[in-house]
Design an enzyme around this catalytic site. Sequence first.
Site, PDB file in Angstrom:
ATOM      1  N   GLN A 251       0.816  -1.215   0.000  1.00 35.18           N
ATOM      2  CA  GLN A 251       0.000   0.000   0.000  1.00 35.18           C
ATOM      3  C   GLN A 251       0.851   1.268   0.000  1.00 35.18           C
ATOM      4  OE1 GLN A 251      -3.174   0.263  -0.542  1.00 35.18           O
ATOM      5  NE2 GLN A 251      -3.579  -1.928  -0.541  1.00 35.18           N
ATOM      6  N   SER A 252       2.054   1.181  -0.562  1.00 37.99           N
ATOM      7  CA  SER A 252       2.988   2.304  -0.574  1.00 37.99           C
ATOM      8  C   SER A 252       2.438   3.516  -1.325  1.00 37.99           C
ATOM      9  CB  SER A 252       4.300   1.853  -1.224  1.00 37.99           C
ATOM     10  OG  SER A 252       5.116   2.961  -1.544  1.00 37.99           O
ATOM     11  N   ASN A 253       2.430   4.669  -0.657  1.00 34.49           N
ATOM     12  CA  ASN A 253       2.071   5.925  -1.321  1.00 34.49           C
ATOM     13  C   ASN A 253       3.124   6.329  -2.339  1.00 34.49           C
ATOM     14  OD1 ASN A 253      -0.353   6.435   0.226  1.00 34.49           O
ATOM     15  ND2 ASN A 253       0.971   6.943   1.944  1.00 34.49           N
TER      16      ASN A 253
ATOM     17  N   ALA B 123       5.052   4.313  -4.071  1.00 36.17           N
ATOM     18  CA  ALA B 123       4.908   3.481  -5.266  1.00 36.17           C
ATOM     19  C   ALA B 123       3.764   3.994  -6.143  1.00 36.17           C
ATOM     20  CB  ALA B 123       4.668   2.025  -4.857  1.00 36.17           C
TER      21      ALA B 123
END
Length: 325
Positions: free
Chosen positions: A75-77, A79
Amino acid sequence: MSQHPPVPLGTFPTPVEPAPRLAAALGLGPDDLWVKRDDLTGLGGGGNKIRKLEWTVGAALAEGADTLVTTGAPQSNHARLTAAAGARLGLDVVLVLRGSPGTSHSGNLALDGLFGARLAWAGEVDQAGLDRAAADVCARLRAGGGRPAHIPFGGSGTLGARGYARCGAELREQLPGLRTAVVALGSGGTMAGLIAALGSGSVLGVDVGALADPAAAVAEFAAPLTQEAVTPERLRIRRDQVGAGYAALTGPVTQALRLAARTEGLVLDPTYTGRALAGLRAAVRDGDIRPGEKTVFVHTGGLPGLFGHPDAIAFAEEGARAFGE
């Protein structure tokens, strides 16, 4: 350090808004608390990573890259916004993510797919393992004739931190007399850039548990950008909001999510900004931040991550009451 200019990706300066009802709920005066709306940076759902990507992607373009490769949690912002930047600039993007496919189908992952990013799952590895997996992806791309650029975890480093030095300069103009900027501390570049502009004594970072030693990272990234002697020991960092870990939803964070939403209509995420507000609340409670001091909460975005966190969604839905109750 790269001398290449940044590539424009965001909408700046972002606004600063008063938050008098939230201030009162925290025990501050009505004119004490402001919110720096870096959730409104524009591209790809907004958030703080855009300021860093302007610099890191600018360097990649100047060096002839045709593919951006970066790492993160599912859930990386960072990325998500790397995928959005690649889409805007016509670059391919490969996201090297911790874990395995099928564990989530919402939140940032949904947007990664919408933006056209390719995913490489690295398994349950630490950051060093993610970096090795990213290096392998870059090697495969080069073997096929590609020109990949490896964007660092979280976009953080001295180069990316320049984006938040610019944010700090905006804050100096928008809020004369600012005493403390409160911000989530993940990979370290956001806090480092703010320190470069505002000084280490004026920035309070709330650790979210992304790094084992976030203070060392902040000091490393900030030192080349300022004449101040930046050492881990001089930093203002709270480490009391990590709880069971980076992905865990804690009691103080659920309280912070509800408080921001019901006092200011402000939506936070459960990993970064929720922890940052919980840390601000604790700082007021123990006297580190006091009434009468001008304080800014740096809203670094991350709303799509809320929809990828089942516990946070369940908590939020419980707050909806049936009419007539």
